[in-house]
Design a protein around this motif. Structure first.
Motif, short mmCIF file in Angstrom:
data_model
loop_
_atom_site.label_atom_id
_atom_site.label_comp_id
_atom_site.label_asym_id
_atom_site.label_seq_id
_atom_site.Cartn_x
_atom_site.Cartn_y
_atom_site.Cartn_z
N ASP A 10 52.36 125.15 102.77
CA ASP A 10 52.15 123.76 102.34
C ASP A 10 53.25 122.86 102.88
O ASP A 10 52.98 121.74 103.35
CB ASP A 10 52.12 123.67 100.81
N ILE A 11 54.47 123.34 102.80
CA ILE A 11 55.60 122.55 103.30
C ILE A 11 55.48 122.34 104.80
O ILE A 11 55.69 121.23 105.31
CB ILE A 11 56.94 123.24 102.94
N SER A 12 55.09 123.37 105.52
CA SER A 12 54.91 123.27 106.97
C SER A 12 53.82 122.25 107.30
O SER A 12 53.98 121.44 108.23
CB SER A 12 54.56 124.64 107.53
N GLU A 13 52.72 122.27 106.55
CA GLU A 13 51.64 121.30 106.78
C GLU A 13 52.11 119.88 106.49
O GLU A 13 51.77 118.95 107.22
CB GLU A 13 50.44 121.65 105.91
N ARG A 14 52.87 119.71 105.43
CA ARG A 14 53.40 118.38 105.10
C ARG A 14 54.33 117.87 106.20
O ARG A 14 54.26 116.71 106.59
CB ARG A 14 54.13 118.41 103.76
N ILE A 15 55.18 118.76 106.69
CA ILE A 15 56.09 118.37 107.77
C ILE A 15 55.30 118.00 109.02
O ILE A 15 55.60 117.00 109.68
CB ILE A 15 57.11 119.51 108.05
N ASP A 16 54.27 118.77 109.33
CA ASP A 16 53.42 118.46 110.49
C ASP A 16 52.78 117.09 110.34
O ASP A 16 52.75 116.30 111.29
CB ASP A 16 52.34 119.53 110.69
N ARG A 17 52.25 116.80 109.15
CA ARG A 17 51.62 115.49 108.92
C ARG A 17 52.65 114.36 109.05
O ARG A 17 52.37 113.32 109.64
CB ARG A 17 50.96 115.45 107.55
N MET A 20 53.42 113.79 112.69
CA MET A 20 52.33 113.06 113.35
C MET A 20 52.38 111.58 112.99
O MET A 20 52.20 110.71 113.86
CB MET A 20 50.97 113.66 112.98
N ARG A 21 52.63 111.27 111.72
CA ARG A 21 52.73 109.88 111.31
C ARG A 21 53.89 109.19 112.00
O ARG A 21 53.77 108.05 112.45
CB ARG A 21 52.89 109.77 109.80
N LEU A 22 55.02 109.87 112.08
CA LEU A 22 56.19 109.30 112.73
C LEU A 22 55.91 109.03 114.21
O LEU A 22 56.26 107.96 114.73
CB LEU A 22 57.39 110.25 112.58
N THR A 23 55.25 109.97 114.87
CA THR A 23 54.89 109.79 116.28
C THR A 23 53.97 108.59 116.44
O THR A 23 54.16 107.75 117.33
CB THR A 23 54.22 111.06 116.84
N PHE A 24 52.96 108.47 115.58
CA PHE A 24 52.05 107.34 115.63
C PHE A 24 52.79 106.03 115.39
O PHE A 24 52.58 105.04 116.08
CB PHE A 24 50.93 107.51 114.60
N GLN A 25 53.68 106.01 114.40
CA GLN A 25 54.44 104.80 114.10
C GLN A 25 55.37 104.42 115.24
O GLN A 25 55.50 103.24 115.57
CB GLN A 25 55.22 104.97 112.79
N ASP A 26 56.01 105.40 115.86
CA ASP A 26 56.86 105.13 117.02
C ASP A 26 56.05 104.50 118.14
O ASP A 26 56.48 103.54 118.78
CB ASP A 26 57.54 106.40 117.52
N ASP A 27 54.86 105.04 118.39
CA ASP A 27 53.99 104.50 119.44
C ASP A 27 53.55 103.07 119.10
O ASP A 27 53.55 102.19 119.96
CB ASP A 27 52.77 105.40 119.62
N THR A 28 53.22 102.84 117.84
CA THR A 28 52.80 101.51 117.41
C THR A 28 53.94 100.51 117.56
O THR A 28 53.74 99.39 118.06
CB THR A 28 52.33 101.54 115.94
N ILE A 29 55.13 100.90 117.17
CA ILE A 29 56.29 100.01 117.30
C ILE A 29 56.55 99.68 118.77
O ILE A 29 56.82 98.53 119.11
CB ILE A 29 57.53 100.64 116.63
N GLU A 30 56.47 100.67 119.64
CA GLU A 30 56.69 100.43 121.06
C GLU A 30 55.62 99.49 121.63
O GLU A 30 55.94 98.58 122.41
CB GLU A 30 56.70 101.76 121.83
N THR A 31 54.38 99.69 121.24
CA THR A 31 53.29 98.81 121.69
C THR A 31 53.52 97.38 121.21
O THR A 31 53.36 96.42 121.98
CB THR A 31 51.93 99.33 121.19
#
Length: 75
Positions: A10-17, A20-31
């Motif tokens: 469960d912890i591993s899945e939460r970290i993965d999520r 992914m959110r952080l990666t998406f947010q980084d991409d959004t901020i750069e855009t």
């Protein structure tokens, strides 16, 4: 382990999520940053163009023939 403690899976899945959110947010901020930068460049170019047009208008008014700032004959 009690039923309230998350499993390592469960912890591993939460970290993965979260990753992914952080990666998406980084991409959004750069855009957004690229968009804002492009808009500021365009605004600066438009400001220069307006200043040039104001200058050209002032020059044209200075070179115009005829009376300026005088009342029309019907007054």
């Amino acid at each position: 382990m009690s039923s309230f403690e998350p499993s390592s899976n469960d912890i591993s899945e939460r970290i993965d999520r979260l990753e992914m959110r952080l990666t998406f947010q980084d991409d959004t901020i750069e855009t957004l940053n690229q968009t804002i930068t492009a808009q500021w460049r365009e605004i600066d170019a438009l400001k220069r163009q307006i200043a040039l047009l104001v200058e050209r208008l002032a020059d044209a008014q200075d070179q115009a023939e005829g009376p300026r700032n005088e009342r029309p004959p019907h007054y």
